[in-house]
Design a protein around this motif. Structure first.
Motif, PDB file in Angstrom:
ATOM      1  N   ASP A 179      10.619   3.749 105.509  1.00 33.01           N
ATOM      2  CA  ASP A 179      11.939   3.234 105.157  1.00 33.01           C
ATOM      3  C   ASP A 179      12.220   3.553 103.690  1.00 33.01           C
ATOM      4  OD1 ASP A 179      14.267   1.816 104.877  1.00 33.01           O
ATOM      5  OD2 ASP A 179      13.286  -0.140 104.753  1.00 33.01           O
ATOM      6  N   ARG A 180      13.249   4.366 103.436  1.00 33.82           N
ATOM      7  CA  ARG A 180      13.525   4.816 102.068  1.00 33.82           C
ATOM      8  C   ARG A 180      13.937   3.672 101.152  1.00 33.82           C
ATOM      9  NH1 ARG A 180      16.748   9.870 104.521  1.00 33.82           N
ATOM     10  NH2 ARG A 180      14.955  11.169 105.048  1.00 33.82           N
ATOM     11  N   ARG A 181      14.565   2.666 101.706  1.00 30.32           N
ATOM     12  CA  ARG A 181      14.920   1.495 100.893  1.00 30.32           C
ATOM     13  C   ARG A 181      13.667   0.841 100.338  1.00 30.32           C
ATOM     14  NH1 ARG A 181      13.790  -4.271 101.798  1.00 30.32           N
ATOM     15  NH2 ARG A 181      15.471  -5.455 100.779  1.00 30.32           N
ATOM     16  N   ARG A 182      12.662   0.646 101.159  1.00 31.91           N
ATOM     17  CA  ARG A 182      11.422   0.030 100.691  1.00 31.91           C
ATOM     18  C   ARG A 182      10.715   0.927  99.685  1.00 31.91           C
ATOM     19  NH1 ARG A 182       7.233  -1.926 105.171  1.00 31.91           N
ATOM     20  NH2 ARG A 182       8.974  -3.371 105.520  1.00 31.91           N
ATOM     21  N   VAL A 183      10.732   2.232  99.938  1.00 30.93           N
ATOM     22  CA  VAL A 183      10.093   3.172  99.013  1.00 30.93           C
ATOM     23  C   VAL A 183      10.725   3.064  97.621  1.00 30.93           C
ATOM     24  CG1 VAL A 183       9.826   5.624  98.455  1.00 30.93           C
ATOM     25  CG2 VAL A 183       9.332   4.809 100.766  1.00 30.93           C
ATOM     26  N   LEU A 184      12.067   3.004  97.568  1.00 37.62           N
ATOM     27  CA  LEU A 184      12.747   2.942  96.278  1.00 37.62           C
ATOM     28  C   LEU A 184      12.428   1.651  95.528  1.00 37.62           C
ATOM     29  CD1 LEU A 184      16.243   4.422  97.227  1.00 37.62           C
ATOM     30  CD2 LEU A 184      14.421   5.534  95.925  1.00 37.62           C
ATOM     31  N   VAL A 185      12.352   0.547  96.244  1.00 38.82           N
ATOM     32  CA  VAL A 185      12.048  -0.727  95.588  1.00 38.82           C
ATOM     33  C   VAL A 185      10.628  -0.729  95.039  1.00 38.82           C
ATOM     34  CG1 VAL A 185      11.739  -3.198  95.954  1.00 38.82           C
ATOM     35  CG2 VAL A 185      13.711  -2.042  96.966  1.00 38.82           C
ATOM     36  N   VAL A 186       9.664  -0.373  95.878  1.00 36.45           N
ATOM     37  CA  VAL A 186       8.262  -0.414  95.459  1.00 36.45           C
ATOM     38  C   VAL A 186       7.985   0.601  94.353  1.00 36.45           C
ATOM     39  CG1 VAL A 186       5.882  -0.034  96.226  1.00 36.45           C
ATOM     40  CG2 VAL A 186       7.476  -1.304  97.675  1.00 36.45           C
ATOM     41  N   ALA A 187       8.530   1.808  94.497  1.00 33.59           N
ATOM     42  CA  ALA A 187       8.274   2.850  93.501  1.00 33.59           C
ATOM     43  C   ALA A 187       8.846   2.469  92.135  1.00 33.59           C
ATOM     44  CB  ALA A 187       8.858   4.179  93.967  1.00 33.59           C
ATOM     45  N   ASN A 188      10.028   1.877  92.118  1.00 30.47           N
ATOM     46  CA  ASN A 188      10.610   1.470  90.841  1.00 30.47           C
ATOM     47  C   ASN A 188       9.802   0.365  90.172  1.00 30.47           C
ATOM     48  OD1 ASN A 188      13.106   2.941  90.070  1.00 30.47           O
ATOM     49  ND2 ASN A 188      13.801   2.326  92.103  1.00 30.47           N
ATOM     50  N   LEU A 189       9.326  -0.592  90.953  1.00 27.98           N
ATOM     51  CA  LEU A 189       8.498  -1.652  90.380  1.00 27.98           C
ATOM     52  C   LEU A 189       7.179  -1.095  89.850  1.00 27.98           C
ATOM     53  CD1 LEU A 189       9.090  -4.519  92.968  1.00 27.98           C
ATOM     54  CD2 LEU A 189      10.064  -4.296  90.679  1.00 27.98           C
ATOM     55  N   LEU A 190       6.586  -0.182  90.600  1.00 23.33           N
ATOM     56  CA  LEU A 190       5.344   0.441  90.143  1.00 23.33           C
ATOM     57  C   LEU A 190       5.573   1.213  88.849  1.00 23.33           C
ATOM     58  CD1 LEU A 190       2.398   1.314  90.473  1.00 23.33           C
ATOM     59  CD2 LEU A 190       3.190   3.148  92.003  1.00 23.33           C
ATOM     60  N   ARG A 191       6.691   1.926  88.778  1.00 26.11           N
ATOM     61  CA  ARG A 191       6.998   2.675  87.565  1.00 26.11           C
ATOM     62  C   ARG A 191       7.133   1.737  86.369  1.00 26.11           C
ATOM     63  NH1 ARG A 191      12.303   6.342  87.418  1.00 26.11           N
ATOM     64  NH2 ARG A 191      13.172   4.341  88.034  1.00 26.11           N
ATOM     65  N   GLY A 192       7.759   0.576  86.575  1.00 28.05           N
ATOM     66  CA  GLY A 192       7.902  -0.380  85.484  1.00 28.05           C
ATOM     67  C   GLY A 192       6.558  -0.816  84.923  1.00 28.05           C
ATOM     68  N   VAL A 193       5.603  -1.081  85.803  1.00 24.08           N
ATOM     69  CA  VAL A 193       4.264  -1.463  85.354  1.00 24.08           C
ATOM     70  C   VAL A 193       3.624  -0.327  84.556  1.00 24.08           C
ATOM     71  CG1 VAL A 193       1.926  -2.051  86.122  1.00 24.08           C
ATOM     72  CG2 VAL A 193       3.914  -3.083  87.254  1.00 24.08           C
ATOM     73  N   LEU A 194       3.748   0.891  85.041  1.00 20.34           N
ATOM     74  CA  LEU A 194       3.141   2.040  84.372  1.00 20.34           C
ATOM     75  C   LEU A 194       3.792   2.321  83.018  1.00 20.34           C
ATOM     76  CD1 LEU A 194       2.779   4.387  87.477  1.00 20.34           C
ATOM     77  CD2 LEU A 194       0.943   3.198  86.265  1.00 20.34           C
ATOM     78  N   VAL A 195       5.094   2.070  82.907  1.00 12.53           N
ATOM     79  CA  VAL A 195       5.778   2.245  81.618  1.00 12.53           C
ATOM     80  C   VAL A 195       5.178   1.301  80.579  1.00 12.53           C
ATOM     81  CG1 VAL A 195       7.945   1.805  80.401  1.00 12.53           C
ATOM     82  CG2 VAL A 195       7.957   3.162  82.483  1.00 12.53           C
ATOM     83  N   VAL A 196       4.965   0.056  80.963  1.00 16.34           N
ATOM     84  CA  VAL A 196       4.401  -0.928  80.035  1.00 16.34           C
ATOM     85  C   VAL A 196       2.998  -0.520  79.606  1.00 16.34           C
ATOM     86  CG1 VAL A 196       3.651  -3.318  79.800  1.00 16.34           C
ATOM     87  CG2 VAL A 196       5.825  -2.811  80.912  1.00 16.34           C
ATOM     88  N   VAL A 197       2.197  -0.050  80.554  1.00 16.00           N
ATOM     89  CA  VAL A 197       0.825   0.369  80.233  1.00 16.00           C
ATOM     90  C   VAL A 197       0.834   1.558  79.270  1.00 16.00           C
ATOM     91  CG1 VAL A 197      -1.293   1.354  81.196  1.00 16.00           C
ATOM     92  CG2 VAL A 197      -0.139  -0.537  82.368  1.00 16.00           C
ATOM     93  N   THR A 198       1.698   2.528  79.535  1.00 17.25           N
ATOM     94  CA  THR A 198       1.772   3.708  78.668  1.00 17.25           C
ATOM     95  C   THR A 198       2.261   3.332  77.272  1.00 17.25           C
ATOM     96  OG1 THR A 198       2.264   5.079  80.609  1.00 17.25           O
ATOM     97  CG2 THR A 198       2.715   6.040  78.448  1.00 17.25           C
ATOM     98  N   ALA A 199       3.249   2.454  77.193  1.00 18.97           N
ATOM     99  CA  ALA A 199       3.741   2.010  75.890  1.00 18.97           C
ATOM    100  C   ALA A 199       2.633   1.314  75.100  1.00 18.97           C
ATOM    101  CB  ALA A 199       4.930   1.073  76.073  1.00 18.97           C
ATOM    102  N   ALA A 200       1.812   0.537  75.786  1.00 21.02           N
ATOM    103  CA  ALA A 200       0.697  -0.122  75.112  1.00 21.02           C
ATOM    104  C   ALA A 200      -0.291   0.903  74.556  1.00 21.02           C
ATOM    105  CB  ALA A 200      -0.009  -1.069  76.084  1.00 21.02           C
ATOM    106  N   ALA A 201      -0.500   1.993  75.295  1.00 21.34           N
ATOM    107  CA  ALA A 201      -1.396   3.048  74.814  1.00 21.34           C
ATOM    108  C   ALA A 201      -0.833   3.716  73.565  1.00 21.34           C
ATOM    109  CB  ALA A 201      -1.615   4.081  75.925  1.00 21.34           C
TER     110      ALA A 201
END
Length: 428
Positions: A85-107
């Motif tokens: 389901d593309r709707r679920r993919v978009l929601v989960v992928a965006n949330l995952l990206r948000g977590v990764l952005v924070v981790v990269t910024a911390a680095a």
């Protein structure tokens, strides 16, 4: 007039009447704003941070980190987008990206460089490319088939402009928050806002509303993943309009990759501030703004060009204009002409891209469209990174390389020949 003038044939009110299109635009714009913010924030940290030095190889690695991930993720993303389901993919992928952005910024804030920092950026941009393919594959579910050219002109072009705005926000925040590692980390971390808003917008769709309507993949997910890239390649190869468009767009990305590397180095080491145009990261911001303006113009002119001349002539004309601009403006190697050339090259490339987007959405079946878009994005980024990598080994450290820019102009002409060879004259 604005980019919405691109839809004059249909009318803004009619195209935007569908709530699904508006929600998809909201998710796309938020995601692309975050992408622009993240890329400019991280780029500033690597290229224009006084605590770090950047040579052509370092710049090439940084650009590869931001753009190459989808060459690895593409086959997986394509299979999943045509299976889940593309709707679920978009929601989960965006949330995952948000977590990764924070981790990269911390680095970035911790002063981490090299492989760990690049790994974080790779993950962020890999997920971003996944989101981008999902949004493109979903568009035919919220817009009538006859209006896809106009919808692409708005979605893709305004999306690119919003990404440029995100980059401009990052550039504007740097002197406020600081140009050292801590300031760069804060700027990069702001990109998480785009991911969160994009996830909320995608969550407003009903389950299954964005497709896929059906899928023809084997029941084992890993088998489907393994077949994703090959399936997309076969579907594109047997569709002349898509295969020819790939040839045109890939040569644009090769030439544009060379120009990008040369331009970044010129901004950092060769150019000096003028009365209007600036060097350094401010100059990069002006060039990005010029490119965004070129894309907006492309949004206005592409639908009438395609309607009046046909897709074949519109793409061929864009390649000719790009070759002429590359040769006539780029070779002057002056700050104003580089910004103007960016405007023309970005606009011409967007005419090609919008035409190819419509070809994929109109001529490729929904059951395989996600895999074709995944292949599309993979080749789109690989061509750019390959061009940057090759140019990095021959470009002078200060970026003064008229010979490379002349070569890029020739690449556009080679792409024109390839496009006209593959595309059939009787195709629209």
């Amino acid at each position: 007039m604005g980019a919405v003038g691109a839809i004059n044939k249909v009318g803004a009110r009619r195209l935007f009447a569908g709530g699904g299109f508006r929600r998809l635009l909201a998710s796309r714009f938020a995601a692309q704003w975050g992408d622009g913010m993240f890329q400019a924030g991280l780029g500033g940290a690597v290229l224009f941070n006084p605590e770090r030095q950047a040579d052509p190889i370092a710049v090439a690695i940084g650009l590869a980190v931001l753009l190459l991930p989808y060459s690895v993720i593409g086959p997986f993303a394509g299979a999943f987008l045509d299976r889940w389901d593309r709707r679920r993919v978009l929601v989960v992928a965006n949330l995952l990206r948000g977590v990764l952005v924070v981790v990269t910024a911390a680095a970035v804030g911790a002063g981490i460089a090299g492989v760990p920092l690049y790994a974080g950026a790779l993950l962020v941009m890999g997920v971003s490319r996944f989101v981008g393919a999902g949004l493109s594959a979903s568009l035919p579910h919220v817009v009538d088939r006859d209006h896809l050219v106009e919808a692409n002109a708005v979605a893709a072009t305004l999306g690119a402009a919003v990404a440029a705005v995100g980059g401009a926000c990052a550039i504007a925040l740097r002197p406020v928050l600081g140009v050292d590692n801590t300031g760069s980390a804060l700027v990069t971390g702001f990109a998480v806002l785009g991911s969160l808003v994009a996830a909320v917008a995608a969550a407003r769709f009903a389950r299954g509303e964005l497709g896929p309507d059906e899928f023809d993949e084997p029941p084992q997910t890993m088998v489907a993943v393994a077949h994703g890239l090959a399936d997309g390649g076969r579907a594109a190869a047997r569709t002349p309009t898509v295969a020819a468009g790939f040839a045109a767009l890939l040569t644009h990305r090769l030439a544009f990759g060379v120009s990008t590397l040369v331009g970044l180095l010129l901004m950092r080491y060769w150019f000096t501030d003028g009365a209007v145009f600036r060097a350094g990261i401010a100059g990069v911001g002006q060039a990005v703004a010029g490119g965004a303006a070129g894309m907006l113009v492309a949004a206005v002119v592409t639908p009438p060009l395609v309607s009046y001349f046909g897709r074949r002539r519109a793409i061929a004309g864009a390649l000719v204009v790009a070759a002429a601009a590359q040769l006539g403006l780029g070779l002057l190697l002056a700050l104003p002409t580089v910004v103007i050339a960016t405007f023309v090259l970005a606009g011409a490339g967007q005419v090609v891209k919008l035409s190819l987007d419509a070809a994929v959405q109109q001529d490729i079946g929904d059951e395989v469209r996600g895999r074709v878009f995944a292949l599309y994005d993979t080749l789109f980024n690989v061509a750019y990174v390959v061009a940057v990598a090759l140019a990095a080994f021959v470009v002078p450290a200060d970026g003064y390389a008229p010979g490379l820019l002349a070569t890029a102009s020739v690449v556009y002409l080679v792409g024109l020949i390839g496009y006209l060879t593959v595309e059939r004259p009787d195709r629209g």
